[in-house]
Write a protein that holds these residues in place. Structure first.
Motif, mmCIF file in Angstrom:
data_model
loop_
_atom_site.group_PDB
_atom_site.id
_atom_site.type_symbol
_atom_site.label_atom_id
_atom_site.label_comp_id
_atom_site.label_asym_id
_atom_site.label_seq_id
_atom_site.Cartn_x
_atom_site.Cartn_y
_atom_site.Cartn_z
ATOM 1 N N LEU A 129 19.110 -30.997 -28.064
ATOM 2 C CA LEU A 129 18.854 -32.429 -28.202
ATOM 3 C C LEU A 129 19.975 -33.287 -27.636
ATOM 4 O O LEU A 129 19.797 -34.496 -27.466
ATOM 5 N N LEU A 130 21.124 -32.685 -27.331
ATOM 6 C CA LEU A 130 22.203 -33.452 -26.721
ATOM 7 C C LEU A 130 21.906 -33.799 -25.274
ATOM 8 O O LEU A 130 22.440 -34.771 -24.747
ATOM 9 N N GLY A 131 21.063 -32.996 -24.633
ATOM 10 C CA GLY A 131 20.685 -33.278 -23.262
ATOM 11 C C GLY A 131 19.445 -34.154 -23.212
ATOM 12 O O GLY A 131 18.566 -34.075 -24.074
ATOM 13 N N ARG A 132 19.367 -34.961 -22.155
ATOM 14 C CA ARG A 132 18.241 -35.883 -22.042
ATOM 15 C C ARG A 132 16.938 -35.136 -21.846
ATOM 16 O O ARG A 132 15.887 -35.559 -22.318
ATOM 17 N N TYR A 133 16.996 -34.002 -21.131
ATOM 18 C CA TYR A 133 15.796 -33.219 -20.858
ATOM 19 C C TYR A 133 15.855 -31.852 -21.526
ATOM 20 O O TYR A 133 15.334 -30.875 -21.001
ATOM 21 N N LEU A 134 16.543 -31.767 -22.670
ATOM 22 C CA LEU A 134 16.669 -30.528 -23.457
ATOM 23 C C LEU A 134 17.354 -29.409 -22.679
ATOM 24 O O LEU A 134 17.155 -28.235 -22.966
ATOM 25 N N GLY A 135 18.128 -29.765 -21.674
ATOM 26 C CA GLY A 135 18.825 -28.752 -20.898
ATOM 27 C C GLY A 135 17.982 -28.094 -19.832
ATOM 28 O O GLY A 135 18.379 -27.069 -19.290
ATOM 29 N N GLY A 136 16.804 -28.644 -19.510
ATOM 30 C CA GLY A 136 15.961 -28.080 -18.459
ATOM 31 C C GLY A 136 14.778 -27.327 -19.024
ATOM 32 O O GLY A 136 14.280 -27.633 -20.114
ATOM 33 N N THR A 137 14.333 -26.319 -18.283
ATOM 34 C CA THR A 137 13.208 -25.503 -18.716
ATOM 35 C C THR A 137 13.603 -24.657 -19.921
ATOM 36 O O THR A 137 14.759 -24.685 -20.374
ATOM 37 N N ARG A 138 12.642 -23.891 -20.428
ATOM 38 C CA ARG A 138 12.908 -23.105 -21.635
ATOM 39 C C ARG A 138 14.086 -22.156 -21.441
ATOM 40 O O ARG A 138 15.005 -22.090 -22.282
ATOM 41 N N PHE A 139 14.110 -21.425 -20.329
ATOM 42 C CA PHE A 139 15.156 -20.417 -20.144
ATOM 43 C C PHE A 139 16.475 -21.065 -19.721
ATOM 44 O O PHE A 139 17.551 -20.581 -20.090
ATOM 45 N N ALA A 140 16.411 -22.167 -18.956
ATOM 46 C CA ALA A 140 17.650 -22.873 -18.628
ATOM 47 C C ALA A 140 18.270 -23.486 -19.878
ATOM 48 O O ALA A 140 19.492 -23.415 -20.084
ATOM 49 N N SER A 141 17.437 -24.073 -20.724
ATOM 50 C CA SER A 141 17.930 -24.625 -21.978
ATOM 51 C C SER A 141 18.466 -23.527 -22.890
ATOM 52 O O SER A 141 19.482 -23.716 -23.580
ATOM 53 N N LEU A 142 17.801 -22.377 -22.892
ATOM 54 C CA LEU A 142 18.277 -21.250 -23.711
ATOM 55 C C LEU A 142 19.648 -20.786 -23.243
ATOM 56 O O LEU A 142 20.538 -20.523 -24.069
ATOM 57 N N ALA A 191 20.042 -18.146 -30.455
ATOM 58 C CA ALA A 191 18.991 -17.906 -29.453
ATOM 59 C C ALA A 191 17.606 -17.849 -30.098
ATOM 60 O O ALA A 191 16.638 -18.417 -29.575
ATOM 61 N N VAL A 192 17.493 -17.174 -31.233
ATOM 62 C CA VAL A 192 16.204 -17.086 -31.917
ATOM 63 C C VAL A 192 15.751 -18.470 -32.388
ATOM 64 O O VAL A 192 14.584 -18.851 -32.231
ATOM 65 N N ALA A 193 16.669 -19.236 -32.956
ATOM 66 C CA ALA A 193 16.311 -20.588 -33.420
ATOM 67 C C ALA A 193 15.885 -21.470 -32.252
ATOM 68 O O ALA A 193 14.937 -22.264 -32.374
ATOM 69 N N HIS A 194 16.541 -21.340 -31.125
ATOM 70 C CA HIS A 194 16.166 -22.136 -29.950
ATOM 71 C C HIS A 194 14.768 -21.795 -29.475
ATOM 72 O O HIS A 194 13.957 -22.692 -29.197
ATOM 73 N N GLN A 195 14.458 -20.512 -29.386
ATOM 74 C CA GLN A 195 13.138 -20.116 -28.912
ATOM 75 C C GLN A 195 12.028 -20.534 -29.862
ATOM 76 O O GLN A 195 10.929 -20.884 -29.429
ATOM 77 N N LEU A 196 12.306 -20.527 -31.139
ATOM 78 C CA LEU A 196 11.303 -20.941 -32.118
ATOM 79 C C LEU A 196 11.108 -22.456 -32.138
ATOM 80 O O LEU A 196 9.999 -22.928 -32.423
ATOM 81 N N ALA A 197 12.164 -23.199 -31.859
ATOM 82 C CA ALA A 197 12.094 -24.661 -31.979
ATOM 83 C C ALA A 197 11.861 -25.365 -30.656
ATOM 84 O O ALA A 197 11.595 -26.576 -30.655
ATOM 85 N N TYR A 198 11.947 -24.681 -29.522
ATOM 86 C CA TYR A 198 11.881 -25.368 -28.229
ATOM 87 C C TYR A 198 10.540 -26.064 -28.020
ATOM 88 O O TYR A 198 10.482 -27.186 -27.507
ATOM 89 N N GLY A 199 9.448 -25.406 -28.391
ATOM 90 C CA GLY A 199 8.137 -26.020 -28.202
ATOM 91 C C GLY A 199 7.994 -27.315 -28.992
ATOM 92 O O GLY A 199 7.491 -28.321 -28.475
#
Length: 212
Positions: free
Chosen positions: A87-100, A139-147
């Motif tokens: 959430l610190l990034g304007r676009y969530l850090g990019g795509t799912r894997f880039a943000s991860l 990493a697990v929390a990010h993948q669960l919450a990204y959507g």
């Protein structure tokens, strides 16, 4: 196709959301650092562990209950970072894997700093497995919450259907359908068409004059 968040003319996380995420992240990291760095009253401490998975194997050998307790605690220690860091990034850090990748790297650095500071406290011990478990939990929390985060940040409100507005017609516009009906009726009926007189019709005047 660009998606716009509700109440924002541009896509991406708004400044209020990013400031709130930064504030929550700062408070949480300070609380975790205080819990991790406060001195403990102990008689002795074990040496620091720099061998990956050594502590995890030792916890598994102690039994499933001990393994679940210690491994679960290590994974849950920095779980909120998997939600707050994107959430610190304007676009969530990019795509799912880039943000991860960005989230895992930042979370791993925070965990590494905490473990290094723990090594400076006499009653604390640094453990490389804690960094592994912390990073895996992030990493697990990010993948669960990204959507859900993407739906929150790039949410586009559905357009509300417009109801038909009844307009008041002027007297001329109201009389137009009736005039059109009368014009159509005159066109449909039209003048009467007379057929040419036949032989019987030509003889009719002669018979009337003879009878007269």
């Amino acid at each position: 196709m660009q998606h716009h968040p509700a109440g924002s003319p541009e896509p991406g996380a708004g400044p209020r959301l990013r400031v709130a995420a930064l504030a929550l992240l700062t408070v949480y990291v300070i609380a975790i650092a205080w819990l991790a760095l406060r001195p403990l009253e102990v008689l002795w401490v074990s040496p620091a562990n720099v061998e990956p998975f050594a502590t995890i194997r030792a916890d598994i050998d102690r039994g499933p209950e001990e393994a679940v307790r210690t491994i679960g605690a290590g994974m849950l220690r920095l779980v909120p970072l998997g939600v707050l860091l994107p959430l610190l990034g304007r676009y969530l850090g990019g795509t799912r894997f880039a943000s991860l990748a960005r989230t895992v790297f930042a979370g791993g650095m925070i965990s590494l700093i905490l473990e290094y500071l723990q090594s400076l406290v006499p009653s604390r011990v640094a453990d490389v497995d804690s960094i592994i478990l912390n990073t895996f939990g992030i990493a697990v929390a990010h993948q669960l919450a990204y959507g859900r985060l993407r739906a929150l940040v790039f949410h586009e409100p559905r357009p509300t259907p417009r109801r038909p507005v009844a307009r008041r017609l002027s007297p001329r516009a109201a009389a137009a359908p009736e005039q059109h009906f009368h014009q159509a009726r005159r066109v449909r009926t039209g003048p009467r068409v007379w057929a040419a007189p036949g032989p019987a019709d030509r003889d009719a005047p002669a018979l009337s004059s003879f009878r007269g």
